[in-house]
Scaffold this motif. Structure first.
Motif, PDB file in Angstrom:
ATOM      1  N   THR A  35      -3.045  10.654   3.583  1.00  0.00           N
ATOM      2  CA  THR A  35      -4.478  10.409   3.632  1.00  0.00           C
ATOM      3  C   THR A  35      -4.748   8.908   3.640  1.00  0.00           C
ATOM      4  O   THR A  35      -3.939   8.105   3.170  1.00  0.00           O
ATOM      5  N   THR A  36      -5.911   8.532   4.162  1.00  0.00           N
ATOM      6  CA  THR A  36      -6.312   7.132   4.248  1.00  0.00           C
ATOM      7  C   THR A  36      -7.720   6.993   3.681  1.00  0.00           C
ATOM      8  O   THR A  36      -8.589   7.823   3.957  1.00  0.00           O
ATOM      9  N   ARG A  37      -7.923   5.943   2.892  1.00  0.00           N
ATOM     10  CA  ARG A  37      -9.257   5.690   2.337  1.00  0.00           C
ATOM     11  C   ARG A  37      -9.492   4.187   2.266  1.00  0.00           C
ATOM     12  O   ARG A  37      -8.552   3.392   2.265  1.00  0.00           O
ATOM     13  N   LEU A  38     -10.745   3.803   2.204  1.00  0.00           N
ATOM     14  CA  LEU A  38     -11.128   2.416   1.998  1.00  0.00           C
ATOM     15  C   LEU A  38     -11.370   2.194   0.509  1.00  0.00           C
ATOM     16  O   LEU A  38     -11.935   3.062  -0.171  1.00  0.00           O
ATOM     17  N   ALA A  39     -10.943   1.034   0.000  1.00  0.00           N
ATOM     18  CA  ALA A  39     -11.065   0.778  -1.432  1.00  0.00           C
ATOM     19  C   ALA A  39     -11.258  -0.713  -1.671  1.00  0.00           C
ATOM     20  O   ALA A  39     -10.819  -1.559  -0.881  1.00  0.00           O
ATOM     21  N   ALA A  40     -11.921  -1.026  -2.775  1.00  0.00           N
ATOM     22  CA  ALA A  40     -12.120  -2.433  -3.143  1.00  0.00           C
ATOM     23  C   ALA A  40     -10.817  -3.050  -3.631  1.00  0.00           C
ATOM     24  O   ALA A  40     -10.586  -4.248  -3.464  1.00  0.00           O
ATOM     25  N   ARG A  41      -9.944  -2.226  -4.252  1.00  0.00           N
ATOM     26  CA  ARG A  41      -8.682  -2.720  -4.790  1.00  0.00           C
ATOM     27  C   ARG A  41      -7.506  -1.914  -4.245  1.00  0.00           C
ATOM     28  O   ARG A  41      -7.637  -0.726  -3.949  1.00  0.00           O
ATOM     29  N   ALA A  42      -6.369  -2.601  -4.145  1.00  0.00           N
ATOM     30  CA  ALA A  42      -5.125  -1.910  -3.808  1.00  0.00           C
ATOM     31  C   ALA A  42      -4.644  -1.182  -5.053  1.00  0.00           C
ATOM     32  O   ALA A  42      -4.576  -1.765  -6.133  1.00  0.00           O
ATOM     33  N   ALA A  43      -4.305   0.120  -4.922  1.00  0.00           N
ATOM     34  CA  ALA A  43      -3.887   0.887  -6.092  1.00  0.00           C
ATOM     35  C   ALA A  43      -3.004   2.042  -5.680  1.00  0.00           C
ATOM     36  O   ALA A  43      -3.181   2.640  -4.617  1.00  0.00           O
ATOM     37  N   SER A  44      -2.029   2.326  -6.550  1.00  0.00           N
ATOM     38  CA  SER A  44      -1.155   3.479  -6.312  1.00  0.00           C
ATOM     39  C   SER A  44      -1.009   4.346  -7.543  1.00  0.00           C
ATOM     40  O   SER A  44      -0.212   5.275  -7.552  1.00  0.00           O
ATOM     41  N   ALA A  45      -1.723   4.037  -8.613  1.00  0.00           N
ATOM     42  CA  ALA A  45      -1.578   4.762  -9.870  1.00  0.00           C
ATOM     43  C   ALA A  45      -1.836   6.252  -9.679  1.00  0.00           C
ATOM     44  O   ALA A  45      -2.802   6.657  -9.048  1.00  0.00           O
ATOM     45  N   GLY A  46      -0.940   7.059 -10.223  1.00  0.00           N
ATOM     46  CA  GLY A  46      -1.102   8.501 -10.168  1.00  0.00           C
ATOM     47  C   GLY A  46      -0.589   9.151  -8.905  1.00  0.00           C
ATOM     48  O   GLY A  46      -0.625  10.371  -8.785  1.00  0.00           O
ATOM     49  N   HIS A  47      -0.102   8.357  -7.948  1.00  0.00           N
ATOM     50  CA  HIS A  47       0.425   8.946  -6.714  1.00  0.00           C
ATOM     51  C   HIS A  47       1.945   8.901  -6.749  1.00  0.00           C
ATOM     52  O   HIS A  47       2.535   7.838  -6.900  1.00  0.00           O
TER      53      HIS A  47
END
Length: 225
Positions: A35-47
């Motif tokens: 999946t792809t999403r737009l976000a204010a911050r880069a994050a991978s927590a919980g994935h």
């Protein structure tokens, strides 16, 4: 025709070299992987899989990248080319950027908090989550030797019947492996051999797929008992 080269002339070879002559770059495959999403911050927590975070830079010149919230490992790319690797010990990297360049972080493990460029937080990220489950159809093409950077490599092995085997990756650096689309696990460091259970194999043609994250010395793996 399968890309397996038996290393013995016995009726049931105990060791076969499997050439991986097809490849697909990870950066070209994000649209079908997860999946792809737009976000204010880069994050991978919980994935639990890989996360690829990309942002377009609005500045140029020598730059100091700092990722203080990194608890795992992240490879850093500029316009698709590797510029370094960060881990939980060293989270600072310096390199030169250009206005309009795409900065990408491919994270394994925890990537939380801010990504700083010369002390200023980078925002407007595109975040691709890449699960390490069953593989979808990827845009493979016929290639020669493996290049540098995260790339899927695929080859085919012919087996007379499905039995428990092992896959040896002596010429590979770090990454993940699938057999017939089923995820087998990761390799790297001191781990270069993975078990391949009979339940994921079949009599006849079998597909072996390797996602090499760094680079490989040769385009082959070895299946053995």
């Amino acid at each position: 025709m399968e890309d397996t080269v038996p290393s013995t002339t016995t009726r049931r070879p105990t060791r076969s070299v499997v050439a991986l002559r097809e490849s697909a770059r990870l950066f070209d495959s994000t649209g079908v992987l997860g999946t792809t999403r737009l976000a204010a911050r880069a994050a991978s927590a919980g994935h639990p899989g890989l996360v690829l975070c990309e942002t377009t830079l609005d500045r140029g010149g020598p730059t100091l990248l700092d990722v203080p919230g990194l608890t795992g490992r992240a490879q850093v790319f500029l316009d698709g080319q590797p510029v370094g690797t960060l881990d939980g010990v060293g989270t600072v990297l310096s390199f030169t950027v250009h206005t309009g360049s795409v900065l990408a972080l491919l994270a394994e493990g925890g990537l939380t908090g801010r990504v700083l460029l010369d002390g200023v937080e980078a925002d407007d990220w595109t975040v691709h989550t890449l699960p390490l489950g069953a593989l979808p159809d990827l845009p493979f093409t016929r290639t020669g030797a493996p290049g540098v950077g995260p790339t899927f490599h695929r080859g085919r092995a012919h087996l007379p019947d499905p039995v428990d085997l092992h896959l040896a990756l002596a010429d590979w650096t770090r990454g993940h492996v699938w057999a017939n689309g089923a995820y087998l696990g990761s390799y790297g460091g001191g781990l270069r051999v993975l078990p391949v259970p009979a339940r994921v194999l079949r009599a006849g043609t079998n597909e072996v797929t390797v996602l090499e994250l760094v680079a490989a010395r040769g385009p082959a793996v070895v299946l053995r008992r």
